[in-house]
Design a protein around this motif. Structure first.
Motif, PDB file in Angstrom:
ATOM      1  N   TYR A 447     -14.241  67.480  78.541  1.00  0.00           N
ATOM      2  CA  TYR A 447     -12.862  67.966  78.657  1.00  0.00           C
ATOM      3  C   TYR A 447     -11.885  66.938  78.082  1.00  0.00           C
ATOM      4  N   LEU A 448     -12.076  65.683  78.456  1.00  0.00           N
ATOM      5  CA  LEU A 448     -11.126  64.652  78.008  1.00  0.00           C
ATOM      6  C   LEU A 448     -11.314  64.316  76.536  1.00  0.00           C
ATOM      7  N   SER A 449     -12.549  64.420  76.048  1.00  0.00           N
ATOM      8  CA  SER A 449     -12.769  64.197  74.617  1.00  0.00           C
ATOM      9  C   SER A 449     -12.066  65.293  73.812  1.00  0.00           C
ATOM     10  N   ASP A 450     -12.089  66.525  74.327  1.00  0.00           N
ATOM     11  CA  ASP A 450     -11.364  67.622  73.654  1.00  0.00           C
ATOM     12  C   ASP A 450      -9.854  67.358  73.677  1.00  0.00           C
ATOM     13  N   MET A 451      -9.380  66.830  74.789  1.00  0.00           N
ATOM     14  CA  MET A 451      -7.937  66.506  74.872  1.00  0.00           C
ATOM     15  C   MET A 451      -7.576  65.455  73.818  1.00  0.00           C
ATOM     16  N   LEU A 452      -8.450  64.465  73.682  1.00  0.00           N
ATOM     17  CA  LEU A 452      -8.185  63.398  72.709  1.00  0.00           C
ATOM     18  C   LEU A 452      -8.181  63.957  71.281  1.00  0.00           C
ATOM     19  N   LYS A 453      -9.143  64.852  71.025  1.00  0.00           N
ATOM     20  CA  LYS A 453      -9.182  65.485  69.687  1.00  0.00           C
ATOM     21  C   LYS A 453      -7.890  66.252  69.440  1.00  0.00           C
ATOM     22  N   ASN A 454      -7.470  67.017  70.433  1.00  0.00           N
ATOM     23  CA  ASN A 454      -6.229  67.792  70.287  1.00  0.00           C
ATOM     24  C   ASN A 454      -5.030  66.871  70.073  1.00  0.00           C
ATOM     25  N   LEU A 455      -5.047  65.753  70.766  1.00  0.00           N
ATOM     26  CA  LEU A 455      -3.942  64.804  70.624  1.00  0.00           C
ATOM     27  C   LEU A 455      -3.873  64.306  69.182  1.00  0.00           C
ATOM     28  N   ARG A 456      -5.056  64.105  68.578  1.00  0.00           N
ATOM     29  CA  ARG A 456      -5.082  63.568  67.210  1.00  0.00           C
ATOM     30  C   ARG A 456      -4.756  64.632  66.169  1.00  0.00           C
ATOM     31  N   LYS A 457      -5.125  65.871  66.458  1.00  0.00           N
ATOM     32  CA  LYS A 457      -4.965  66.860  65.385  1.00  0.00           C
ATOM     33  C   LYS A 457      -3.827  67.865  65.593  1.00  0.00           C
ATOM     34  N   GLU A 458      -3.275  67.947  66.807  1.00  0.00           N
ATOM     35  CA  GLU A 458      -2.234  68.951  67.081  1.00  0.00           C
ATOM     36  C   GLU A 458      -0.872  68.262  67.192  1.00  0.00           C
ATOM     37  N   PRO A 459      -0.035  68.370  66.166  1.00  0.00           N
ATOM     38  CA  PRO A 459       1.283  67.719  66.248  1.00  0.00           C
ATOM     39  C   PRO A 459       2.105  68.198  67.442  1.00  0.00           C
ATOM     40  N   ASP A 460       1.951  69.493  67.800  1.00  0.00           N
ATOM     41  CA  ASP A 460       2.712  70.018  68.949  1.00  0.00           C
ATOM     42  C   ASP A 460       2.312  69.322  70.244  1.00  0.00           C
ATOM     43  N   PHE A 461       1.014  69.033  70.351  1.00  0.00           N
ATOM     44  CA  PHE A 461       0.544  68.382  71.575  1.00  0.00           C
ATOM     45  C   PHE A 461       1.098  66.959  71.654  1.00  0.00           C
ATOM     46  N   GLN A 462       1.093  66.258  70.508  1.00  0.00           N
ATOM     47  CA  GLN A 462       1.671  64.900  70.486  1.00  0.00           C
ATOM     48  C   GLN A 462       3.143  64.941  70.913  1.00  0.00           C
ATOM     49  N   SER A 463       3.870  65.927  70.393  1.00  0.00           N
ATOM     50  CA  SER A 463       5.298  66.020  70.736  1.00  0.00           C
ATOM     51  C   SER A 463       5.473  66.407  72.198  1.00  0.00           C
ATOM     52  N   PHE A 464       4.588  67.280  72.692  1.00  0.00           N
ATOM     53  CA  PHE A 464       4.673  67.746  74.077  1.00  0.00           C
ATOM     54  C   PHE A 464       4.506  66.586  75.061  1.00  0.00           C
ATOM     55  N   VAL A 465       3.487  65.740  74.822  1.00  0.00           N
ATOM     56  CA  VAL A 465       3.239  64.644  75.785  1.00  0.00           C
ATOM     57  C   VAL A 465       4.228  63.486  75.623  1.00  0.00           C
ATOM     58  N   LYS A 466       5.054  63.563  74.551  1.00  0.00           N
ATOM     59  CA  LYS A 466       6.134  62.557  74.437  1.00  0.00           C
ATOM     60  C   LYS A 466       7.475  63.157  74.849  1.00  0.00           C
TER      61      LYS A 466
END
Ligand code: SF4
Length: 508
Positions: A447-466
């Motif tokens: 689960y957390l490895s998938d989250m990390l992948k999403n963090l690296r590849k999904e710009p929306d996710f990066q913006s969401f967690v910031k």
């Protein structure tokens, strides 16, 4: 008053699932309060249908014909399913009531989706509700008592509900009992730290234990107390005066501060087979461990010695750790935990991430003021998986990398093999193995490895967690949609967004 037909649903999981782990373990995670509500409703002369949802039941089977009122108990991570069910039931003319942790943590959001939302609940509050309720009470009404009830129905009164779960769903037939509410410690992340410590009637506990050994061959009791044994001697006196030593197996969450060697020996004599002390952090929350001012490696050695001593008497010891505290900085907290894994090879480590649950504790206001709470959809709010505050001393990527690395170390083949071999009780060996290959180890790493992948590849996710955008990334919505299946159409707010600053902006 008219005899009402009431359904009570205890939501334990948020999506249909036939996974082996869930089928074995989840029926043991049922809550006591829905059963208590069921007993009180019956005492008022109403007809009660009680069911649980662990993922393997048909959702349609949760309701019976001509229901007047449905009570749903929900965690935050089951809240979207609860909201969808409520909307569906309301469309059929049924009044809906929400209870459980989500109701206490996010009452205003819950009121948008239920006719009534219950905080602390006692019998008087319930009786008032049963006499005065109405459909389509929009927004819903939040009701709460001043404190937890002073007395509650025991196992004997709840037995019909317990037996139903055992008969229909359980492979391991645990019975949940409770001897106290609240906790005297003040861990600021814990909802129970807000509830004044209060013990329940020892006579009721004694009668329940006597009742149980007549009903079951060798009962297994899981103490539901947030912190069992605060009044250690009085609890043990009660148990010893009720049943022969060793006639019941017990499981309890317990602070290390009460687990002196003499107390642990007494637990062993009385059949305690599993103890779950909370360690939480190597740099904080030392009060409940009672190890003076030791921090860091000094604390690791002290805790490890103590836990190894406990394991000499109690076969299954699970230590609970939490990461994401502001006191965590750099690699040290993770490296120290690895040293603990080396020094205590038989112990099963359980890892959680700090999740801030709305109004659950007043301590959450600090994160609201610092604008650090990320409104992860409720569906993802499992504390074991989701850190929902911006880490103070890490970037998100650094944090995920260090945490995944620790999980991989703790559930490597070598660590699992050592744990399996060091444990001397067969049931504990197999439970530990099952947890390691499912939700506790491999499942969490994935689960957390998938989250990390999403963090690296999904710009929306990066913006969401910031906190740079205020909408929920599409992949999270798609996950929830998939999990809810046919119930998705009944979910009113499909954006999955909500206000995370529920203390500073509360109107209740
Ligand atoms: S000791 Fe455990 S139950 Fe008590 S406040 Fe801390 S985390 Fe909560």
């Amino acid at each position: 008053m008219k005899k009402l037909r009431i359904c009570i649903i205890d939501l334990i999981h948020n999506s249909p699932s036939q996974s082996l782990y869930r089928r074995i373990m989840f029926p043991n995670y049922i809550s006591i309060m829905p059963q208590i509500i069921g007993v009180w409703c019956r005492e008022e002369g109403h007809e009660v249908h009680y069911s649980i949802f662990t993922g393997s039941q048909n959702l349609k089977s949760l309701l019976v014909d001509k229901t007047d009122l449905v009570f749903i108990s929900s965690f935050s991570y089951t809240a979207l399913l609860a909201y969808a069910l409520s909307n569906y039931f309301r469309s059929k003319g049924i009044v809906t009531v929400l209870g459980g942790p989500h109701a206490r943590c996010y009452p205003e959001d819950a009121c948008l989706n239920f006719d009534y939302v219950l905080g602390l609940t006692d019998k008087e509050l319930l009786k008032d509700l049963l006499h005065n309720f109405e459909l389509n009470n929009r927004p819903g009404t939040y009701l709460t008592a001043f404190s937890q009830p002073l007395s509650i129905p025991g196992v004997r009164e709840r037995w019909e509900f317990i037996e139903k779960v055992h008969r229909q769903f359980s492979i391991i037939k645990l019975v949940s009992m409770i001897g106290s509410f609240g906790c005297p410690y003040k861990c600021d992340f814990c909802i129970d730290s807000e509830i004044p410590y209060q013990t329940l009637d020892p006579n009721m506990i004694r009668e329940d234990l006597k009742f149980l050994i007549k009903k079951m061959k060798h009962p297994e009791v899981s103490w539901y107390d947030p912190n069992f044994g605060i009044k250690f001697n009085s609890f043990m006196d009660t148990i010893e005066s009720a049943v022969p030593q060793g006639s019941i197996d017990f499981i309890a969450e317990c602070s290390l501060s009460v687990l002196s060697e003499s107390n642990v020996k007494r637990l062993k004599r009385n059949g305690f087979k599993m103890i779950m002390p909370g360690i939480e952090s190597w740099f904080d929350y030392g009060e409940k461990l009672r190890f003076g001012s030791g921090v860091g490696m000094e604390k690791v050695r002290e805790v490890s010695d103590k836990v190894n001593m406990i394991q000499n008497y109690i076969p299954h010891v699970q230590t609970n750790f939490m990461f994401g505290f502001d006191s965590d900085d750099g690699q040290m907290p993770f490296e120290l935990t690895k040293r603990f894994i080396d020094l205590s090879p038989a112990v099963y480590p359980s890892f959680a991430l700090l999740s801030v649950f709305g109004q659950g504790t007043k301590g959450n206001l600090k994160y609201e003021k610092e604008n650090r709470i990320i409104p992860f959809p409720f569906h993802m709010m499992r504390s074991v998986h989701t850190l929902n505050i911006i880490p103070k001393n890490y970037t998100w990527e650094e944090f995920y990398i260090l945490f995944i690395d620790l999980l991989k170390y703790s559930f490597s083949s070598k660590a699992i093999y050592r744990r399996y071999n060091s444990n001397y009780m067969a049931a504990s060996k197999w439970i530990t193995l099952l947890l390691s290959f499912t939700i506790g180890g491999a499942g969490k790493i994935k689960y957390l490895s998938d989250m990390l992948k999403n963090l690296r590849k999904e710009p929306d996710f990066q913006s969401f967690v910031k906190k740079e955008i205020n909408y929920v990334p599409t992949f999270m919505i798609e996950d929830a949609k998939k999990d809810l299946g046919p119930m998705w159409q009944w979910l009113p707010n499909k954006s999955l967004s909500y206000n995370p600053n529920v203390i500073s902006q509360s109107t209740l």
